[in-house]
Design a protein around this motif. Structure first.
Motif, PDB file in Angstrom:
ATOM      1  N   LEU A 128     -37.583  62.814  -0.169  1.00  0.00           N
ATOM      2  CA  LEU A 128     -36.865  62.266   0.784  1.00  0.00           C
ATOM      3  C   LEU A 128     -36.039  61.275   0.558  1.00  0.00           C
ATOM      4  O   LEU A 128     -34.999  61.297   1.416  1.00  0.00           O
ATOM      5  CB  LEU A 128     -37.974  61.526   2.016  1.00  0.00           C
ATOM      6  N   ALA A 129     -36.215  60.469  -0.614  1.00  0.00           N
ATOM      7  CA  ALA A 129     -35.224  59.624  -0.863  1.00  0.00           C
ATOM      8  C   ALA A 129     -33.700  60.101  -1.231  1.00  0.00           C
ATOM      9  O   ALA A 129     -32.779  59.649  -0.812  1.00  0.00           O
ATOM     10  CB  ALA A 129     -35.904  58.889  -2.260  1.00  0.00           C
ATOM     11  N   PRO A 130     -33.623  61.165  -1.970  1.00  0.00           N
ATOM     12  CA  PRO A 130     -32.415  61.717  -2.190  1.00  0.00           C
ATOM     13  C   PRO A 130     -31.588  62.309  -0.605  1.00  0.00           C
ATOM     14  O   PRO A 130     -30.509  62.432  -0.691  1.00  0.00           O
ATOM     15  CB  PRO A 130     -32.556  62.937  -3.231  1.00  0.00           C
ATOM     16  N   MET A 131     -32.546  62.912   0.000  1.00  0.00           N
ATOM     17  CA  MET A 131     -32.160  63.186   1.490  1.00  0.00           C
ATOM     18  C   MET A 131     -31.350  61.923   2.131  1.00  0.00           C
ATOM     19  O   MET A 131     -30.575  62.258   2.913  1.00  0.00           O
ATOM     20  CB  MET A 131     -33.456  63.767   2.234  1.00  0.00           C
ATOM     21  N   VAL A 132     -32.108  60.900   2.228  1.00  0.00           N
ATOM     22  CA  VAL A 132     -31.594  59.578   2.650  1.00  0.00           C
ATOM     23  C   VAL A 132     -30.142  59.394   2.035  1.00  0.00           C
ATOM     24  O   VAL A 132     -29.128  59.187   2.770  1.00  0.00           O
ATOM     25  CB  VAL A 132     -32.338  58.384   2.549  1.00  0.00           C
TER      26      VAL A 132
END
Length: 170
Positions: A128-132
């Protein structure tokens, strides 16, 4: 004589990207040094295999490096208006629309981006962090003409090119 109005030029998306890539390279090296140190420590005290096949050093290394990057981003912007990557690219963070940028606003800005890097070592959140980060980048591209991301809007800032010294002595 009236003071001339300084006109700011919005930084291009690629200038912002290159500035972040320069910083990511430096903090990536910091992460790997921290990871190796933590891996050695956890191995020496017998904790390496306790948490999901040795992922504990990675979790703490991402948390430490991500926290350091987030604090660095906030402090750099509150002191000089730019990070070292932005200095190399000759861009800076300035208040948008004459607003006053507070340290609290800059902290919110840093927690939204690059803050999610702290979560990169945690399973599921590491997806999720790279998607943010990708989403923030896409929103910067969509916001024309100021190219402000959600982190810029949250802090009341925009990223501009440095003013060129132009004029004649006289």
């Amino acid at each position: 004589m009236a003071t001339p109005v300084q006109r700011t030029v919005t930084a291009e998306w690629w200038e912002r990207l290159v500035a972040r890539l320069i910083e990511a390279l430096v903090f990536g090296v910091f992460y790997y040094i921290l990871f190796i140190a933590l891996w050695s420590f956890f191995r020496s005290v017998g904790l390496l295999g306790v948490f999901d096949e040795g992922r504990l050093p990675g979790v703490f290394a991402w948390l430490g490096a991500g926290l350091a990057y987030t604090v660095y981003d906030c402090v750099s912007h509150s002191r000089g208006g730019r990070t070292f990557g932005q200095a190399i690219m000759r861009i800076r963070v300035v208040p948008a629309d004459g607003a006053v940028v507070t340290t609290r606003g800059l902290l919110k800005r840093a927690l939204l981006y690059p803050g999610p890097t702290m979560l990169m070592g945690i399973p599921v959140l590491n997806v999720l962090a790279p998607m943010v980060a990708f989403g923030v980048g896409m929103l910067i591209l969509m916001d024309r003409p100021l190219l402000r991301g959600p982190h810029d809007r949250l802090a009341g800032t925009r990223v501009v090119k440095d003013q060129r010294e132009s004029g004649s002595a006289g």
